[in-house]
Design an enzyme around this catalytic site. Structure first.
Site, PDB file in Angstrom:
ATOM      1  N   GLN A  25      40.828  29.229  31.947  1.00  0.00           N
ATOM      2  CA  GLN A  25      39.508  29.336  32.265  1.00  0.00           C
ATOM      3  C   GLN A  25      38.781  27.893  32.267  1.00  0.00           C
ATOM      4  O   GLN A  25      37.678  27.770  32.601  1.00  0.00           O
ATOM      5  CB  GLN A  25      38.728  30.415  31.368  1.00  0.00           C
TER       6      GLN A  25
ATOM      7  N   HIS B 175      42.214  41.285  27.015  1.00  0.00           N
ATOM      8  CA  HIS B 175      41.549  40.426  27.986  1.00  0.00           C
ATOM      9  C   HIS B 175      41.915  39.271  28.110  1.00  0.00           C
ATOM     10  O   HIS B 175      42.135  38.702  29.152  1.00  0.00           O
ATOM     11  CB  HIS B 175      40.207  40.375  27.839  1.00  0.00           C
ATOM     12  N   GLU B 176      42.062  38.386  27.169  1.00  0.00           N
ATOM     13  CA  GLU B 176      42.382  36.997  26.949  1.00  0.00           C
ATOM     14  C   GLU B 176      44.066  36.929  27.506  1.00  0.00           C
ATOM     15  O   GLU B 176      44.348  35.876  28.242  1.00  0.00           O
ATOM     16  CB  GLU B 176      42.427  36.298  25.764  1.00  0.00           C
TER      17      GLU B 176
ATOM     18  N   CYS C 212      33.246  38.525  31.376  1.00  0.00           N
ATOM     19  CA  CYS C 212      34.063  37.465  31.249  1.00  0.00           C
ATOM     20  C   CYS C 212      33.395  36.245  31.601  1.00  0.00           C
ATOM     21  O   CYS C 212      32.347  36.153  32.635  1.00  0.00           O
ATOM     22  CB  CYS C 212      35.187  37.754  32.159  1.00  0.00           C
ATOM     23  N   LEU C 213      33.553  35.221  30.903  1.00  0.00           N
ATOM     24  CA  LEU C 213      32.870  33.835  30.966  1.00  0.00           C
ATOM     25  C   LEU C 213      32.822  33.394  32.441  1.00  0.00           C
ATOM     26  O   LEU C 213      32.315  32.727  33.129  1.00  0.00           O
ATOM     27  CB  LEU C 213      32.893  32.825  29.900  1.00  0.00           C
TER      28      LEU C 213
ATOM     29  N   HIS D 273      44.337  37.102  30.943  1.00  0.00           N
ATOM     30  CA  HIS D 273      44.143  35.601  31.640  1.00  0.00           C
ATOM     31  C   HIS D 273      45.256  34.831  31.878  1.00  0.00           C
ATOM     32  O   HIS D 273      45.546  34.170  32.791  1.00  0.00           O
ATOM     33  CB  HIS D 273      43.006  35.049  30.930  1.00  0.00           C
TER      34      HIS D 273
ATOM     35  N   GLY E 107      35.791  35.166  23.592  1.00  0.00           N
ATOM     36  CA  GLY E 107      37.266  34.720  23.809  1.00  0.00           C
ATOM     37  C   GLY E 107      37.273  33.784  25.021  1.00  0.00           C
ATOM     38  O   GLY E 107      36.321  33.528  25.901  1.00  0.00           O
TER      39      GLY E 107
HETATM   40 NI    NI Z   1      37.581  36.630  30.603  1.00  0.00          NI
END
Ligand code: NI
Length: 163
Positions: A51, A131-132, A89-90, A135, A46
């Site tokens: 991000q 999670h997204e 998480c990226l 963000h 995701g």
């Molecule tokens: Ni993330």
């Protein structure tokens, strides 16, 4: 399509609240394609627009269930149960930690054609949606981690997981 630079922990853009998308434009459509490409390149499931430095309420998700989900202006409208598991998480490279999320969530959002729809996700999909959506509110999963963050390259990490 192009890869975008993924912003990492400490970058102010990750702690800002994203703005709703009012209409689909060519530029936003390109952003969505770039987000998928960037997410796949990073082996993520995701990605949220902030991000990659864009403060818009856009999320892309692919948990390898055969679907590519685009969630614009998403709103979680129902949650059920709970699951506790590892999350990463990226924007927090190489790290992982234990987070409790709902087992099932229902989200209302707009797709890439600005058509409203509802999506119900369980397990990993529910985790990714939560999670997204966090963000987009300027929240990282690291705020929710129970215990310590682990470096996924740490040899002790496996032991921790098998415990
Ligand atoms: Ni993330």
């Amino acid at each position: 399509m192009a890869l975008r630079t993924i912003r990492t922990e400490g970058d102010p853009v990750l702690y800002k609240v994203c703005k709703p998308v009012k209409e689909m434009t060519q530029r936003t459509a390109e952003l969505i394609e770039d987000m998928f490409e960037t997410m796949y390149d990073g082996n993520g499931v995701g990605l949220a627009a902030n991000q990659v430095g864009i403060l818009k309420q856009i999320v892309v998700i692919d948990v390898d269930d055969g679907n590519r989900y685009v969630l614009i202006n998403p709103e979680i409208i129902e949650t059920e149960g709970s699951q506790t598991g590892q999350e990463g998480c990226l924007s927090v490279p190489d790290m992982s930690g234990t987070v409790t999320r709902p087992e099932k969530v229902k989200v209302r959002a707009y797709d890439e054609n600005m058509k409203e729809y509802e999506l119900t996700g369980e397990g990993l999909l529910a985790r990714a949606i939560c999670h997204e959506c966090d963000h987009l509110k300027g929240k990282l999963y690291t705020e929710l981690v129970e215990g310590d963050l682990h470096n996924v390259n740490d040899p002790d990490y496996q032991d921790e997981d098998d415990r």
